[in-house]
Write a protein that holds these residues in place. Structure first.
Motif, PDB file in Angstrom:
ATOM      1  N   LEU A  80      -2.060   4.257  -5.713  1.00 57.62           N
ATOM      2  CA  LEU A  80      -1.825   5.066  -4.616  1.00 57.62           C
ATOM      3  C   LEU A  80      -3.181   4.856  -3.887  1.00 57.62           C
ATOM      4  O   LEU A  80      -4.166   4.985  -4.070  1.00 57.62           O
ATOM      5  CB  LEU A  80      -2.037   6.652  -5.038  1.00 57.62           C
ATOM      6  CG  LEU A  80      -1.890   7.692  -4.136  1.00 57.62           C
ATOM      7  CD1 LEU A  80      -0.672   7.597  -3.343  1.00 57.62           C
ATOM      8  CD2 LEU A  80      -1.705   8.980  -4.937  1.00 57.62           C
ATOM      9  N   THR A  81      -2.958   4.318  -2.486  1.00 56.10           N
ATOM     10  CA  THR A  81      -3.872   3.636  -1.730  1.00 56.10           C
ATOM     11  C   THR A  81      -4.713   4.932  -1.078  1.00 56.10           C
ATOM     12  O   THR A  81      -5.781   5.049  -0.827  1.00 56.10           O
ATOM     13  CB  THR A  81      -3.485   2.820  -0.739  1.00 56.10           C
ATOM     14  OG1 THR A  81      -2.578   1.845  -1.070  1.00 56.10           O
ATOM     15  CG2 THR A  81      -4.470   2.145  -0.035  1.00 56.10           C
ATOM     16  N   GLU A  82      -3.768   5.808  -0.698  1.00 60.20           N
ATOM     17  CA  GLU A  82      -4.472   7.108  -0.025  1.00 60.20           C
ATOM     18  C   GLU A  82      -3.882   8.444  -0.317  1.00 60.20           C
ATOM     19  O   GLU A  82      -2.664   8.152  -0.607  1.00 60.20           O
ATOM     20  CB  GLU A  82      -3.942   6.745   1.619  1.00 60.20           C
ATOM     21  CG  GLU A  82      -4.841   5.641   2.134  1.00 60.20           C
ATOM     22  CD  GLU A  82      -6.214   5.868   2.807  1.00 60.20           C
ATOM     23  OE1 GLU A  82      -6.998   6.841   2.469  1.00 60.20           O
ATOM     24  OE2 GLU A  82      -6.980   4.735   2.805  1.00 60.20           O
ATOM     25  N   LEU A  83      -4.491   9.455  -0.453  1.00 55.51           N
ATOM     26  CA  LEU A  83      -3.954  10.733  -0.725  1.00 55.51           C
ATOM     27  C   LEU A  83      -4.315  11.748   0.038  1.00 55.51           C
ATOM     28  O   LEU A  83      -5.683  11.868   0.027  1.00 55.51           O
ATOM     29  CB  LEU A  83      -4.229  11.007  -2.119  1.00 55.51           C
ATOM     30  CG  LEU A  83      -3.674  12.297  -2.787  1.00 55.51           C
ATOM     31  CD1 LEU A  83      -2.357  12.594  -2.603  1.00 55.51           C
ATOM     32  CD2 LEU A  83      -4.115  12.771  -4.163  1.00 55.51           C
TER      33      LEU A  83
ATOM     34  N   ARG B 229       0.840  -1.179  -0.077  1.00 55.64           N
ATOM     35  CA  ARG B 229       0.135  -0.072  -0.024  1.00 55.64           C
ATOM     36  C   ARG B 229       0.764   1.498   0.120  1.00 55.64           C
ATOM     37  O   ARG B 229       2.066   1.293   0.446  1.00 55.64           O
ATOM     38  CB  ARG B 229      -0.895   0.006   1.443  1.00 55.64           C
ATOM     39  CG  ARG B 229      -2.243  -1.305   1.183  1.00 55.64           C
ATOM     40  CD  ARG B 229      -2.666  -1.275   2.734  1.00 55.64           C
ATOM     41  NE  ARG B 229      -1.562  -1.494   3.756  1.00 55.64           N
ATOM     42  CZ  ARG B 229      -1.850  -1.188   5.072  1.00 55.64           C
ATOM     43  NH1 ARG B 229      -3.005  -0.653   5.376  1.00 55.64           N
ATOM     44  NH2 ARG B 229      -0.975  -1.798   5.805  1.00 55.64           N
ATOM     45  N   ASN B 230       0.382   2.423  -0.532  1.00 61.31           N
ATOM     46  CA  ASN B 230       1.113   3.680  -0.906  1.00 61.31           C
ATOM     47  C   ASN B 230       0.296   4.706  -0.231  1.00 61.31           C
ATOM     48  O   ASN B 230      -1.045   4.856  -0.886  1.00 61.31           O
ATOM     49  CB  ASN B 230       1.543   3.655  -2.251  1.00 61.31           C
ATOM     50  CG  ASN B 230       2.401   2.535  -2.705  1.00 61.31           C
ATOM     51  OD1 ASN B 230       3.437   2.349  -2.037  1.00 61.31           O
ATOM     52  ND2 ASN B 230       2.025   2.015  -3.734  1.00 61.31           N
ATOM     53  N   TRP B 231       0.768   5.585   0.639  1.00 58.10           N
ATOM     54  CA  TRP B 231      -0.027   6.751   1.154  1.00 58.10           C
ATOM     55  C   TRP B 231       0.772   8.058   1.028  1.00 58.10           C
ATOM     56  O   TRP B 231       2.186   8.083   1.419  1.00 58.10           O
ATOM     57  CB  TRP B 231      -0.159   6.348   2.609  1.00 58.10           C
ATOM     58  CG  TRP B 231      -1.168   7.479   3.361  1.00 58.10           C
ATOM     59  CD1 TRP B 231      -1.675   8.628   2.908  1.00 58.10           C
ATOM     60  CD2 TRP B 231      -1.744   7.293   4.568  1.00 58.10           C
ATOM     61  NE1 TRP B 231      -2.623   9.183   3.775  1.00 58.10           N
ATOM     62  CE2 TRP B 231      -2.453   8.327   4.969  1.00 58.10           C
ATOM     63  CE3 TRP B 231      -1.799   6.162   5.586  1.00 58.10           C
ATOM     64  CZ2 TRP B 231      -3.128   8.581   6.096  1.00 58.10           C
ATOM     65  CZ3 TRP B 231      -2.212   6.410   6.749  1.00 58.10           C
ATOM     66  CH2 TRP B 231      -3.063   7.457   7.142  1.00 58.10           C
ATOM     67  N   LEU B 232       0.413   8.953   0.322  1.00 57.85           N
ATOM     68  CA  LEU B 232       1.059  10.204  -0.008  1.00 57.85           C
ATOM     69  C   LEU B 232       0.096  11.426   0.654  1.00 57.85           C
ATOM     70  O   LEU B 232      -1.021  11.721   0.641  1.00 57.85           O
ATOM     71  CB  LEU B 232       1.004  10.569  -1.351  1.00 57.85           C
ATOM     72  CG  LEU B 232       1.583  11.949  -1.930  1.00 57.85           C
ATOM     73  CD1 LEU B 232       2.889  11.936  -1.498  1.00 57.85           C
ATOM     74  CD2 LEU B 232       1.538  12.019  -3.314  1.00 57.85           C
ATOM     75  N   PHE B 233       1.142  12.231   1.523  1.00 53.46           N
ATOM     76  CA  PHE B 233       0.668  13.415   1.951  1.00 53.46           C
ATOM     77  C   PHE B 233       1.443  14.531   1.141  1.00 53.46           C
ATOM     78  O   PHE B 233       2.560  14.641   1.191  1.00 53.46           O
ATOM     79  CB  PHE B 233       1.159  13.566   3.570  1.00 53.46           C
ATOM     80  CG  PHE B 233       0.445  12.608   4.601  1.00 53.46           C
ATOM     81  CD1 PHE B 233      -0.711  13.080   5.178  1.00 53.46           C
ATOM     82  CD2 PHE B 233       0.893  11.205   4.683  1.00 53.46           C
ATOM     83  CE1 PHE B 233      -1.282  12.213   6.120  1.00 53.46           C
ATOM     84  CE2 PHE B 233       0.264  10.475   5.641  1.00 53.46           C
ATOM     85  CZ  PHE B 233      -0.667  11.168   6.378  1.00 53.46           C
TER      86      PHE B 233
ATOM     87  N   GLU C  29      -5.127   9.273 -11.369  1.00 48.88           N
ATOM     88  CA  GLU C  29      -5.008   8.171 -12.252  1.00 48.88           C
ATOM     89  C   GLU C  29      -4.231   6.852 -11.346  1.00 48.88           C
ATOM     90  O   GLU C  29      -5.012   5.879 -11.268  1.00 48.88           O
ATOM     91  CB  GLU C  29      -4.178   8.369 -13.512  1.00 48.88           C
ATOM     92  CG  GLU C  29      -4.059   7.151 -14.368  1.00 48.88           C
ATOM     93  CD  GLU C  29      -2.941   7.158 -15.449  1.00 48.88           C
ATOM     94  OE1 GLU C  29      -2.949   6.250 -16.284  1.00 48.88           O
ATOM     95  OE2 GLU C  29      -2.488   8.377 -15.264  1.00 48.88           O
ATOM     96  N   LEU C  30      -3.209   7.334 -10.637  1.00 45.08           N
ATOM     97  CA  LEU C  30      -2.791   6.248  -9.758  1.00 45.08           C
ATOM     98  C   LEU C  30      -3.667   5.848  -8.811  1.00 45.08           C
ATOM     99  O   LEU C  30      -3.664   4.831  -8.397  1.00 45.08           O
ATOM    100  CB  LEU C  30      -1.284   6.940  -9.271  1.00 45.08           C
ATOM    101  CG  LEU C  30      -0.482   7.149 -10.012  1.00 45.08           C
ATOM    102  CD1 LEU C  30       1.028   7.795  -9.493  1.00 45.08           C
ATOM    103  CD2 LEU C  30       0.302   5.796 -10.560  1.00 45.08           C
ATOM    104  N   ARG C  31      -4.441   6.744  -8.363  1.00 48.50           N
ATOM    105  CA  ARG C  31      -5.568   6.344  -7.112  1.00 48.50           C
ATOM    106  C   ARG C  31      -6.393   5.399  -7.976  1.00 48.50           C
ATOM    107  O   ARG C  31      -6.841   4.153  -7.209  1.00 48.50           O
ATOM    108  CB  ARG C  31      -6.151   7.410  -6.907  1.00 48.50           C
ATOM    109  CG  ARG C  31      -5.520   8.435  -5.666  1.00 48.50           C
ATOM    110  CD  ARG C  31      -6.380   8.932  -4.514  1.00 48.50           C
ATOM    111  NE  ARG C  31      -6.781   7.950  -3.725  1.00 48.50           N
ATOM    112  CZ  ARG C  31      -7.498   7.957  -2.681  1.00 48.50           C
ATOM    113  NH1 ARG C  31      -7.930   9.480  -2.638  1.00 48.50           N
ATOM    114  NH2 ARG C  31      -8.039   7.219  -1.919  1.00 48.50           N
TER     115      ARG C  31
END
Length: 331
Positions: free
Chosen positions: A243-246, A214-218, A236-238
């Protein structure tokens, strides 16, 4: 196959040329506009944007009662940095006055060699094997009387688009800052502004590798309308599930300022859950304030969720560092 020495998390060093206008203004200051060798040195080999320690010391010696000397005499590095902020070599020479400045021949040895500027690579060689992407914000500020520009950022933006233009570059490896070797490991990325650069590369790398982690970006900046870089790509990545969380924080879009550390605190429980699940945490961007505030928020999240006090939270974060699960690329 990845290119040797080129991986997400590495930097690309750009060898810039100084702005011709600033070079010309310096030569004019000395009445040496026809000195071709001095012009070449100032354009290609000397740092004229940031005053060197040697120049500062020389000017203080020449003008011991001047404003610069008074600031230096206080012995505070932070006060000197504040006074110097925004000033370039030409400013210091003008401030010192014609009777307390070195001649051009004396000045040149006092200037540092022109340094390459490093930018985080914002692409993955697996996704873009024939090119390297950078995320660069052009630095420009000042008044009508004096306009100031970043050395490399405006060099790239304004002076490298001509046909046949060649830019000197080289890869600067950053072995400690890269995508987890374990494709199943969760990844938390905190990168406001251009700090998003390596994380764009991280996400493309994980997508190309088919990583299941999983990938989470702040991410944040001042205004969503003008500063949301890579909005379409992130969307698009979401959609693709990469991208799991943004979590977004645009500080000036509402009365109360909101930053990435605000969003971290708001999602304290989930963020701690990711840490407990083995997440790697990455921070990229401003070292002077953002990185410190983000670390304080991370400590607060751990302390709140564990309920064992500040010392326990500090040791928890130290364990993450030792395990290379909490790494920073700050400047």
């Amino acid at each position: 196959m990845q290119r040797v020495g080129d991986r997400p998390g590495d930097a690309l060093a750009v060898v810039p040329l100084n702005d011709e206008r600033l070079v010309g203004a310096l030569l004019e200051h000395f009445g040496a506009s026809t000195d071709e060798e001095a012009a070449r040195l100032l354009r290609r080999e000397r740092e004229i944007r940031t005053p060197s320690k040697e120049l500062i010391a020389d000017l203080v010696e020449r003008a011991p009662s001047g404003e610069l000397a008074a600031v230096v005499a206080q012995g505070s590095r932070s006060d000197l940095d504040s006074w110097l902020w925004g000033r370039d070599v030409l400013d210091l020479l003008r401030d010192a006055g014609p009777t307390a400045t070195p001649g051009l021949a004396e000045l040149l040895p006092l200037l540092r060699p022109l340094q390459a500027r490093q930018y985080s690579i914002s692409s993955s060689p697996l996704a873009h094997p024939d090119r390297v992407h950078l995320t660069v914000a052009s630095v420009r500020y000042g008044s009508r009387d004096r306009r100031y520009e970043g050395v490399a950022s405006t060099y790239l933006a304004d002076r490298t688009d001509g046909e046949g233009t060649t830019v000197g570059v080289y890869v600067q490896p950053n072995a400690s800052f890269g995508v987890p070797a374990d494709d199943d490991a969760p990844m938390v990325m905190i990168g406001p502004g251009t700090g998003i650069a390596p994380f764009r590369g991280f996400l493309h790398e994980r997508a190309a590798r088919g990583a299941s982690g999983r990938n989470w970006l702040f991410f944040g900046d001042r205004h969503r309308e003008t500063d949301f870089v890579y909005e379409d790509e992130l969307s698009e990545l979401r959609t693709r599930g990469v991208l799991t969380e943004l979590d977004l924080a645009f500080s000036r879009d509402q009365a109360e300022k909101v930053y990435v550390q605000t969003r971290m605190r708001e999602r304290s429980r989930e963020l701690y859950g990711w840490l407990e699940d083995g997440a790697h945490v990455y921070v990229c961007g401003d070292a002077s304030r953002m990185a410190k505030d983000v670390e304080a928020a991370l400590l607060g999240v751990v302390a709140e969720q564990r309920g064992r006090g500040d010392d326990d939270a500090a040791e928890y974060l130290a364990d993450l560092r030792r395990a290379k699960r909490y790494v920073r690329d700050v400047y």
